[in-house]
Write an enzyme that holds these catalytic residues in place. Sequence first.
Site, PDB file in Angstrom:
ATOM      1  N   GLU A 283      -9.387  30.325  16.369  1.00 29.59           N
ATOM      2  CA  GLU A 283      -8.364  29.649  15.562  1.00 29.59           C
ATOM      3  C   GLU A 283      -8.763  29.814  14.098  1.00 29.59           C
ATOM      4  OE1 GLU A 283      -7.556  25.485  16.309  1.00 29.59           O
ATOM      5  OE2 GLU A 283      -6.140  25.396  14.639  1.00 29.59           O
ATOM      6  N   ASN A 338      -2.407  28.398  11.898  1.00 30.35           N
ATOM      7  CA  ASN A 338      -1.664  27.133  11.776  1.00 30.35           C
ATOM      8  C   ASN A 338      -0.530  27.292  10.770  1.00 30.35           C
ATOM      9  OD1 ASN A 338      -3.246  24.953  13.321  1.00 30.35           O
ATOM     10  ND2 ASN A 338      -4.818  26.111  12.235  1.00 30.35           N
ATOM     11  N   GLU A 370       0.457  28.434  15.697  1.00 22.64           N
ATOM     12  CA  GLU A 370       0.343  27.033  16.138  1.00 22.64           C
ATOM     13  C   GLU A 370       1.234  26.161  15.263  1.00 22.64           C
ATOM     14  OE1 GLU A 370      -3.632  25.500  16.327  1.00 22.64           O
ATOM     15  OE2 GLU A 370      -4.324  27.105  17.657  1.00 22.64           O
ATOM     16  N   ASP A 400       0.749  22.584  18.847  1.00 23.07           N
ATOM     17  CA  ASP A 400      -0.558  22.031  18.431  1.00 23.07           C
ATOM     18  C   ASP A 400      -0.554  20.506  18.514  1.00 23.07           C
ATOM     19  OD1 ASP A 400      -3.127  22.052  17.461  1.00 23.07           O
ATOM     20  OD2 ASP A 400      -2.622  22.777  15.454  1.00 23.07           O
ATOM     21  N   GLU A 457      -8.740  20.751  22.680  1.00 23.27           N
ATOM     22  CA  GLU A 457      -9.485  20.817  21.418  1.00 23.27           C
ATOM     23  C   GLU A 457     -10.610  19.787  21.421  1.00 23.27           C
ATOM     24  OE1 GLU A 457      -6.176  21.746  18.086  1.00 23.27           O
ATOM     25  OE2 GLU A 457      -6.207  19.679  18.755  1.00 23.27           O
TER      26      GLU A 457
HETATM   27  P1  C2E Z   1      -6.022  21.593  13.823  1.00 25.24           P
HETATM   28  O1  C2E Z   1      -5.142  22.785  13.756  1.00 25.24           O
HETATM   29  O2  C2E Z   1      -5.784  20.640  14.936  1.00 25.24           O
HETATM   30  O3  C2E Z   1      -7.468  22.157  13.810  1.00 25.24           O
HETATM   31  C1  C2E Z   1      -8.488  21.630  14.536  1.00 25.24           C
HETATM   32  C2  C2E Z   1      -9.345  20.777  13.696  1.00 25.24           C
HETATM   33  O4  C2E Z   1     -10.303  20.119  14.505  1.00 25.24           O
HETATM   34  C3  C2E Z   1     -10.177  21.579  12.703  1.00 25.24           C
HETATM   35  O5  C2E Z   1     -10.397  20.763  11.566  1.00 25.24           O
HETATM   36  C4  C2E Z   1     -11.487  21.750  13.400  1.00 25.24           C
HETATM   37  O6  C2E Z   1     -12.558  21.979  12.540  1.00 25.24           O
HETATM   38  C5  C2E Z   1     -11.607  20.414  14.077  1.00 25.24           C
HETATM   39  N1  C2E Z   1     -12.461  20.500  15.230  1.00 25.24           N
HETATM   40  C6  C2E Z   1     -12.571  21.518  16.106  1.00 25.24           C
HETATM   41  N2  C2E Z   1     -13.454  21.250  17.049  1.00 25.24           N
HETATM   42  C7  C2E Z   1     -13.920  20.011  16.784  1.00 25.24           C
HETATM   43  C8  C2E Z   1     -14.871  19.155  17.459  1.00 25.24           C
HETATM   44  O7  C2E Z   1     -15.481  19.498  18.472  1.00 25.24           O
HETATM   45  N3  C2E Z   1     -15.064  17.941  16.920  1.00 25.24           N
HETATM   46  C9  C2E Z   1     -14.432  17.542  15.800  1.00 25.24           C
HETATM   47  N4  C2E Z   1     -14.707  16.321  15.346  1.00 25.24           N
HETATM   48  N5  C2E Z   1     -13.550  18.301  15.148  1.00 25.24           N
HETATM   49  C10 C2E Z   1     -13.301  19.531  15.655  1.00 25.24           C
HETATM   50  P2  C2E Z   1     -10.140  21.338  10.166  1.00 25.24           P
HETATM   51  O8  C2E Z   1     -10.613  22.727  10.057  1.00 25.24           O
HETATM   52  O9  C2E Z   1     -10.677  20.322   9.229  1.00 25.24           O
HETATM   53  O10 C2E Z   1      -8.572  21.377  10.091  1.00 25.24           O
HETATM   54  C11 C2E Z   1      -7.874  20.213  10.089  1.00 25.24           C
HETATM   55  C12 C2E Z   1      -6.406  20.491  10.154  1.00 25.24           C
HETATM   56  O11 C2E Z   1      -5.979  21.152   8.955  1.00 25.24           O
HETATM   57  C13 C2E Z   1      -6.031  21.448  11.266  1.00 25.24           C
HETATM   58  O12 C2E Z   1      -5.938  20.773  12.474  1.00 25.24           O
HETATM   59  C14 C2E Z   1      -4.699  21.947  10.782  1.00 25.24           C
HETATM   60  O13 C2E Z   1      -3.688  21.008  11.090  1.00 25.24           O
HETATM   61  C15 C2E Z   1      -4.876  21.959   9.286  1.00 25.24           C
HETATM   62  N6  C2E Z   1      -5.139  23.328   8.863  1.00 25.24           N
HETATM   63  C16 C2E Z   1      -6.307  23.983   8.838  1.00 25.24           C
HETATM   64  N7  C2E Z   1      -6.122  25.232   8.364  1.00 25.24           N
HETATM   65  C17 C2E Z   1      -4.793  25.369   8.100  1.00 25.24           C
HETATM   66  C18 C2E Z   1      -3.963  26.429   7.602  1.00 25.24           C
HETATM   67  O14 C2E Z   1      -4.405  27.534   7.320  1.00 25.24           O
HETATM   68  N8  C2E Z   1      -2.636  26.179   7.466  1.00 25.24           N
HETATM   69  C19 C2E Z   1      -2.105  24.976   7.804  1.00 25.24           C
HETATM   70  N9  C2E Z   1      -0.822  24.811   7.654  1.00 25.24           N
HETATM   71  N10 C2E Z   1      -2.843  23.967   8.278  1.00 25.24           N
HETATM   72  C20 C2E Z   1      -4.175  24.152   8.428  1.00 25.24           C
HETATM   73 MG    MG Z   2      -4.930  20.813  16.640  1.00 29.35          MG
HETATM   74 MG    MG Z   3      -4.379  24.091  15.029  1.00 31.61          MG
END
Ligand code: C2E
Ligand code: MG
Ligand code: MG
Length: 510
Positions: A283, A338, A370, A400, A457
């Site tokens: 991802e 995403n 997603e 998602d 996830e």
């Molecule tokens: P998401 O798409 O649901 O991404 C999963 C989030 O959960 C990611 O946080 C990831 O680092 C975190 N995660 C994954 N595995 C674990 C785990 O085992 N434990 C915990 N505590 N967390 C875990 P991240 O990278 O901080 O991203 C947060 C949200 O930001 C994402 O949720 C997504 O909605 C958004 N996002 C990230 N990158 C993009 C992007 O390029 N474009 C858009 N539109 N949204 C983005």
């Molecule tokens: Mg997610």
């Molecule tokens: Mg996602």
Amino acid sequence: MIVAILISAVALLIWNGSSFFQRLILAEGEVSSSPKIAAVAMTLNVALILFGWRRYADLQHEAEKRVEGERRAHQIASTDGMTALLNRKGFGDVGADICSAATHNQQHVAVLSLQLHRFKAINDRYGYDVGDAVLRRLAGALSDDMPEGAALARLSGGEFAVILVAFNPDVARSLGDRMLYQVTRPLEEQGKFIQVGAFIGIASGDPADNSISDLLRRADIAMEHARSARAARPMWFDAGMERELIAHSEIEQGIRFGLELDQFIPYFEPQVDLASGAIIGFEVLARWEHPLSGLVSPDTFIPIAEEHNLIGRLSDQVVRKALAAAVEWDSALSLSINISPRQFTDSWLAQKIVRLLAETGFPADRLVVEVTESSLFADIDLARTIVTSLKNQGIALALDDFGTGFSSLSHLRALPFDKIKIDRSFVATLGRDRESAAIIRAVTTLAQALDVPVTVEGIEDADTYAALLKIGCAVGQGWYFGKPMPAEDAAQLLHHRQAAAAPQVAKKAY
Ligand code: C2E
Ligand code: MG
Ligand code: MG
């Protein structure tokens, strides 16, 4: 004027009994007596006085006309033509007077900022005639309710402000309550039943230390907070609101610079086939490489990028780099990106994604988009068009964060999803909450029946992994398998896995 000067000259000559004048008359042989001359001089002098008086009256009248003209011009410049309330300039002038009186009496002043909500919808629906009439009625109702000494203004469109001397905060608060009541009462206009929404912010302070524009700015900030909170009561300004606003606008400016300087990069989180433990894809998660703050999490900047309509450019920057990096990796791996709700209002979204694929040479059938439910159901028809274009290119669609927000099973049938991702909040409580396990089990069973694979996830430990395997989940991701990492680390990880056990990379996209 010239005539007056001539008459004056003549009169002076006569009045002074000028010998020249007398000699002139006597030279012609006329015998003239001094009373005669005096009479002529007197007549001329009276004429002069009358003329002078008339001229004075004319000038006086002209001056009065000019003052009146200036007063009218000032009034027009200070008044809102539509409602006859003060406009922004008038509010500043009258407000300054109120402030200086309050300073003199050592009193505080309060400023209330009222913003009508969705007023444009009334114009759009019923036309500008009705909209204007409603504005005038609201202005009248507000005006009737103003306490003595308060100044009410319409600053622009649906924006009103009041300044008053506030003896105590309750005075301003109860005025705000009454204003909300007046504005939001249903009314009938030209046979249409109309109800307007509004939000109010209040700021108060010592006018000796705060300019009227400072107070108005703070009342506006409080009003914006009331709007975001959908508060049905006036909201009082506090310093935390201003700090938040400053931080928010610094991030917004930072994002703009960051986009120019290419500071947004992709991180990659492995997605694993739970049965074999093989990596089947990644991802893509945006990160901001900030020169001073280091690596910034998307939770900090994505909502602000969305709000200021910068998310499209940001996504472009991140996805282009991700596709360019991943095109070099194992050809069986999928890449999930995403896409924000905001991007789903862009009718060119599908074309933009396809262009990125063409530019980087990444195959469309290895890309997964997603989306969260809120993206899709704001404008389901546009979403369907975009999704159809994406799917025609062979791009897959994943739902998602399933289980959060307005999750509804009917949503699963509204669009052709290829995959459902169960939100990590259920996984986090799996060990201690029986309901979470039941929900994950139910969604997995349902998804199997619909023939839509499920990804779970947030798997952080071996016990959770084992529990999910037992439930029958096929694909998972989480820190147990690998935290999000830069492209080079992801490439290294793949390299090591392949070297350790060649069949570890499953030949299945998702
Ligand atoms: P998401 O798409 O649901 O991404 C999963 C989030 O959960 C990611 O946080 C990831 O680092 C975190 N995660 C994954 N595995 C674990 C785990 O085992 N434990 C915990 N505590 N967390 C875990 P991240 O990278 O901080 O991203 C947060 C949200 O930001 C994402 O949720 C997504 O909605 C958004 N996002 C990230 N990158 C993009 C992007 O390029 N474009 C858009 N539109 N949204 C983005
Ligand atoms: Mg997610
Ligand atoms: Mg996602």
